[in-house]
Design a protein around this motif. Structure first.
Motif, PDB file in Angstrom:
ATOM      1  N   ARG A  76       0.726  -1.102  -0.103  1.00  0.00           N
ATOM      2  CA  ARG A  76      -0.193   0.058  -0.113  1.00  0.00           C
ATOM      3  C   ARG A  76       0.721   1.385  -0.137  1.00  0.00           C
ATOM      4  O   ARG A  76       2.058   1.443   0.336  1.00  0.00           O
ATOM      5  CB  ARG A  76      -0.679   0.076   1.531  1.00  0.00           C
ATOM      6  N   SER A  79       1.617   2.700   3.244  1.00  0.00           N
ATOM      7  CA  SER A  79       2.308   2.320   3.916  1.00  0.00           C
ATOM      8  C   SER A  79       3.980   2.302   3.439  1.00  0.00           C
ATOM      9  O   SER A  79       4.334   1.774   3.926  1.00  0.00           O
ATOM     10  CB  SER A  79       2.622   0.273   3.701  1.00  0.00           C
ATOM     11  N   ALA A 185      -6.540  -1.266  13.769  1.00  0.00           N
ATOM     12  CA  ALA A 185      -7.059  -0.798  13.283  1.00  0.00           C
ATOM     13  C   ALA A 185      -8.420   0.674  13.710  1.00  0.00           C
ATOM     14  O   ALA A 185      -8.784   1.357  13.410  1.00  0.00           O
ATOM     15  CB  ALA A 185      -7.781  -1.298  12.162  1.00  0.00           C
ATOM     16  N   GLU A 301      -7.731   4.683  -2.642  1.00  0.00           N
ATOM     17  CA  GLU A 301      -6.082   4.676  -1.606  1.00  0.00           C
ATOM     18  C   GLU A 301      -6.069   6.265  -1.502  1.00  0.00           C
ATOM     19  O   GLU A 301      -6.093   6.788  -0.093  1.00  0.00           O
ATOM     20  CB  GLU A 301      -4.401   4.711  -2.085  1.00  0.00           C
ATOM     21  N   ASP A 311      -8.434   1.386   5.191  1.00  0.00           N
ATOM     22  CA  ASP A 311      -7.926   1.024   4.777  1.00  0.00           C
ATOM     23  C   ASP A 311      -8.270   0.105   3.512  1.00  0.00           C
ATOM     24  O   ASP A 311      -9.473  -0.490   2.957  1.00  0.00           O
ATOM     25  CB  ASP A 311      -7.231  -0.486   5.442  1.00  0.00           C
ATOM     26  N   TYR A 330      -9.522  -7.418   7.158  1.00  0.00           N
ATOM     27  CA  TYR A 330      -9.884  -7.221   6.609  1.00  0.00           C
ATOM     28  C   TYR A 330     -11.422  -7.477   6.618  1.00  0.00           C
ATOM     29  O   TYR A 330     -12.687  -6.488   6.550  1.00  0.00           O
ATOM     30  CB  TYR A 330     -10.088  -6.995   4.730  1.00  0.00           C
TER      31      TYR A 330
END
Length: 351
Positions: A76, A79, A185, A301, A311, A330
């Motif tokens: 990502r 990240s 998260a 994103e 996310d 997720y």
């Protein structure tokens, strides 16, 4: 399908990485936007070598385990940028996990067998780095084996030199990593990067040691190998943090999107986690639509960056039934983690 190829030199890629590492979260200057274009191309160009390494991993994993979970993903953007900022001397063109594939097998013995299968393999790709976090766990509690390969082919020389990371985990190691990402998260903390509340970081390092003992391997640094002392300490942290209750609260917040299980024909899946809505959105793409999936990933994103805890990730699995098992974070799914720690933490709350 035409695979994306690198359009920029490594010098340009590294310069883009420096720009992104130094930019602010709300920085939208032209220079930053150009750096993002370079990063997106560099990331997408890893798709072909990643797919090649993933196919090899799938074959090897099937040789050591019945029904392994094999998946792949491109790193990502948030990240990537966060990693560049954590390690100021790191060059983007040398980052080892832009493209990564993972196999989750049942036992740590199978993890080690899969590692051995890679090390004795005759494939042309060159092993440039390996780290055994099973024998030498991270302070955070992370355990697994990482192998980094430099792609090499006589037929697809365009991609030669790109780095792909292969991760090997047992079921327990994967359950731990999933729980860390799930808690992070909702807490809004980068627990997987050892950033966040000290009590939560301590709890997860203790939980990892419980699993390490169960797998007859070294415990996490700065935790005890004494069973009773370890159980007493983790039970106390679990009580103070209300771990069982909060994990179940997280789990119950996610609502499945009606009909997603009936969407067939997917090879790539774009996952969008929206804790603020209590939903995980899933968008499947057939193999021929990788270009569209990559473009949609970039757009998503940018959108999720505006929401805390949201996310997105573009992944590939061999079947839609394996999607949730490969990426349970997720769905905020910590069931396996809680089941394994149940005798220590206690029963889940009644509903």
């Amino acid at each position: 399908m035409d695979w994306v190829v690198p359009e920029y030199s490594r010098k340009e890629v590294n310069r883009a990485g420096q720009t992104l590492a130094q930019s602010g979260a709300s920085d939208r200057r032209v220079k930053v936007q150009e750096a993002l274009r370079v990063l997106n191309n560099w990331r997408a160009a890893h798709s072909f070598p990643l797919n090649t390494l993933q196919n090899g991993l799938r074959t090897k994993a099937a040789g050591v385990c019945k029904g392994p979970i094999v998946s792949q993903r491109l790193k990502r953007t948030p990240s990537t940028i966060a990693k560049l900022r954590r390690f100021p001397g790191m060059q983007l063109a040398r980052m080892q996990d832009i493209g990564g594939c993972r196999a989750v097998v049942d036992t740590v013995a199978q993890v080690e067998g899969l590692q051995a299968a890679h090390l004795k393999s005759s494939m042309k790709h060159r092993l440039v780095h390996q780290k055994n976090y099973v024998l030498d766990p991270k302070d955070s509690g992370y355990r697994g084996i990482h192998l980094v390969y430099r792609y090499r082919s006589d037929k697809k020389e365009t991609y030669n030199g790109l780095l792909i990371e292969v991760q090997l985990r047992s079921r327990l190691q994967h359950a731990w990593a999933t729980a860390v990402e799930t808690a992070g998260a909702f807490l809004g903390q980068a627990l997987k990067s050892s950033e966040g509340e000290a009590d939560w970081l301590r709890f997860f390092s203790l939980a990892s040691s419980v699993f390490a003992i169960r797998e007859d391997h070294p415990v996490v640094p700065n935790t005890t190998a004494d069973h009773k002392a370890l159980r007493d300490e983790i039970r106390e942290y679990g009580r103070q943090l209300r771990v069982v209750e909060r994990m179940h609260e997280y789990r119950n917040l996610i609502k499945h999107i009606p009909g997603w299980k009936n969407r067939i024909g997917g090879h790539y899946f774009l996952l969008e986690r929206r804790p603020d809505e209590g939903r995980t959105y899933i968008r499947p793409y057939p193999r021929r639509e990788l270009d569209q999936a990559t473009e949609d990933y970039k757009t998503m994103e940018a959108r999720v960056a505006e929401t805390d805890g949201a996310d997105a990730v573009l992944v590939s699995v061999n079947s839609i039934s394996a999607l949730r098992r490969a990426y349970p974070n997720y769905w905020l799914d910590t069931d396996v983690f809680l089941e394994e720690l149940g005798p220590i933490l206690g029963d889940p709350p009644s509903t």
